[in-house]
Design a protein around this motif. Structure first.
Motif, short mmCIF file in Angstrom:
data_model
loop_
_atom_site.label_atom_id
_atom_site.label_comp_id
_atom_site.label_asym_id
_atom_site.label_seq_id
_atom_site.Cartn_x
_atom_site.Cartn_y
_atom_site.Cartn_z
N TRP A 74 3.26 -10.04 -1.68
CA TRP A 74 2.10 -10.80 -0.84
C TRP A 74 1.37 -9.11 -0.61
O TRP A 74 -0.28 -9.28 -0.67
N LEU A 90 -0.23 -7.28 -3.97
CA LEU A 90 -0.61 -8.14 -4.14
C LEU A 90 -2.45 -7.06 -3.31
O LEU A 90 -3.62 -7.65 -4.43
N THR A 144 -0.69 -19.86 -8.14
CA THR A 144 -1.01 -19.04 -6.97
C THR A 144 -2.58 -18.41 -6.41
O THR A 144 -2.59 -18.07 -7.45
N PHE A 197 0.15 -15.18 -9.85
CA PHE A 197 -1.15 -14.84 -9.39
C PHE A 197 -2.04 -15.61 -10.48
O PHE A 197 -2.13 -15.82 -11.61
#
Length: 454
Positions: A148, A151, A334, A403
């Protein structure tokens, strides 16, 4: 698709969501959950924030309705703890266009909640975004997994804080319809189609699709493609490393056409779906007693916000199961909203720091319709066991997720209403027999977008 130990672990975690939903039925639904109630104002702040009296901050995001109300509570908590004054402006999906106009006019927003990884990269390339400060990065290191954090970074520099995540591999269903039809939660794509046929024979249209919002159709495609083609191919298509005319895309569209090509299985048929916005696709599934307009609706954990606008109760009237496996494994897709500072105001950096803390996440989590990638957030902050289970599955997946593909692409292709992938898939829903033509349009639009913006 090759199955690895990491993939099996991820799939098992998400499969547990369905079991949680079933467990809730035995304990009276979310109202019977025994977890402690969460406070919207953390009594023990986990992060120190500076006093910022006199500073004003403008924040932009796409959230409206219940989501805007929940996020406003987060901003109010930030105001209470810092003395800053924050104004919130909801924008359209094509947020880069809005930001560009504001910057050109000399009045940029201070913080933007971007929906696309590609939009974050473009904001950095255009020199709009400001790197995250030391305090925000410290919170990220403490509370977020590497995946995360990555990203929210561009070329090794941290810019963004992923505040709100989404599990986009869920199908929500009306339990009364399932019970009346005598069906159970499907685990494979073939079982999903068979379940839909049985529900249709029982007198209820099985599937609700919010096709007026093109992003819902990209999510359909991505789940089918990830499960069928595998994560490596998914990554290649996300960066346009393979063309949209690739045989793997042909297979995914052919699979989608098994549902999209049967209008009797879709509420309102293709024409009706293309006029149905996402919120209505949810509410029409959970209103009308045991004769709603549809039995199932596909989308992320945030569906619970729209269910709350009906009389249905999550865990009893409304349950959820993972998107069925099309290939060897069920998909794990996600999404998320990343906060990025666009000005050098200290208040902008302070807000990023706050959003990276469990304190901010706890405020929205208590409101429902929210999923946080913050691993320091107390699960008790979520209002019911279904949402706790979805959140646990996301965290248990670690960095074993993919993602949202359209959010990784240039905004003109993957994130603009009426253009690019959104428009091509809306046209495909209208005419699912035209697989070759759909692929050709997708490739032409993608090539142009990557050439101009990538």
């Amino acid at each position: 698709m090759r199955t690895t130990a990491r993939n099996r672990r991820t799939v098992a975690a998400f499969a547990a969501i369905g079991a949680l939903a079933l467990t809730l039925a035995g304990c009276g639904g979310s109202e019977g959950a025994s977890a402690p109630e969460a406070s919207t104002e953390p009594t023990r702040p986990s992060v120190a924030l500076p006093r910022l009296e006199g500073q004003r901050l403008q924040v932009v995001a796409v959230w409206t309705g219940p989501e805007q109300e929940a996020f406003t509570k987060v901003l109010k908590e930030f105001e209470r703890r810092t003395g800053a004054r924050v104004s919130y402006v909801p924008t359209q999906d094509a947020m880069l266009n809005y930001i560009g106009t504001k910057i050109a006019g000399g009045s940029p927003p201070d913080v933007a909640m971007l929906q696309q990884v590609g939009a974050l990269r473009q904001a950095v390339e255009r020199k709009w975004a400001k790197p995250a400060g030391a305090d925000a990065k410290a919170q990220l290191a403490r509370n977020y997994s590497q995946g995360w954090r990555d990203l929210g970074a561009v070329d090794g520099t941290q810019y963004g804080v992923y505040f709100k995540a989404a599990n986009k591999s869920l199908i929500w269903y009306n339990t009364a319809v399932f019970d009346n039809a005598g069906v159970s939660e499907p685990k494979t794509w073939k079982e999903l189609l068979a379940t839909a046929e049985t529900i249709s024979a029982s007198g209820v249209t099985p599937v609700s699709i919010g096709g007026a919002d093109g992003w819902t159709l990209t999510d359909w495609f991505e789940n089918v493609y990830l499960s069928q083609a595998g994560p490596e191919k998914y990554d290649q298509l996300a960066r346009h490393g393979v063309k949209w005319t690739d045989p793997s895309v042909t297979r995914a569209l052919t699979t989608l056409a098994e549902l999209f090509g049967r209008p009797e299985l879709i509420a309102g048929g293709a024409a009706g779906a293309l006029q149905t916005e996402f919120p209505a696709s949810v509410t029409q599934t959970f209103t009308g007693g045991d004769q709603p307009k549809a039995a199932m609706v596909f989308e992320g954990d945030f569906v619970s916000v729209n269910i709350a606008q009906t009389e249905a109760k999550v865990g009893t009237d409304a349950k959820v199961f993972p998107f069925p496996a099309v290939g060897g494994d069920a998909p794990v897709v996600t999404g998320g909203d990343v906060a990025v500072a666009l000005t050098d105001k200290p208040a902008a950096q302070a807000l990023l720091t706050f959003l990276a803390s469990p304190d901010a996440a706890a405020v929205w989590a208590a409101e429902g319709g929210f999923l946080s990638p913050n691993r320091s957030l107390d699960p008790a902050a979520y209002p019911d066991d279904v949402q706790r289970g979805i959140a646990k599955a996301l965290l248990d997946a670690g960095d074993d997720f993919r993602f949202d593909m359209s959010d990784q692409m240039p905004q003109s292709f993957g994130g603009t209403p009426g253009k690019g992938e959104w428009k091509a898939l809306q046209d495909f829903l209208k005419n699912p027999k035209d697989i070759a033509g759909t692929q050709a349009r997708l490739e032409a639009d993608a090539a142009k977008a990557y050439r101009n913006e990538g």
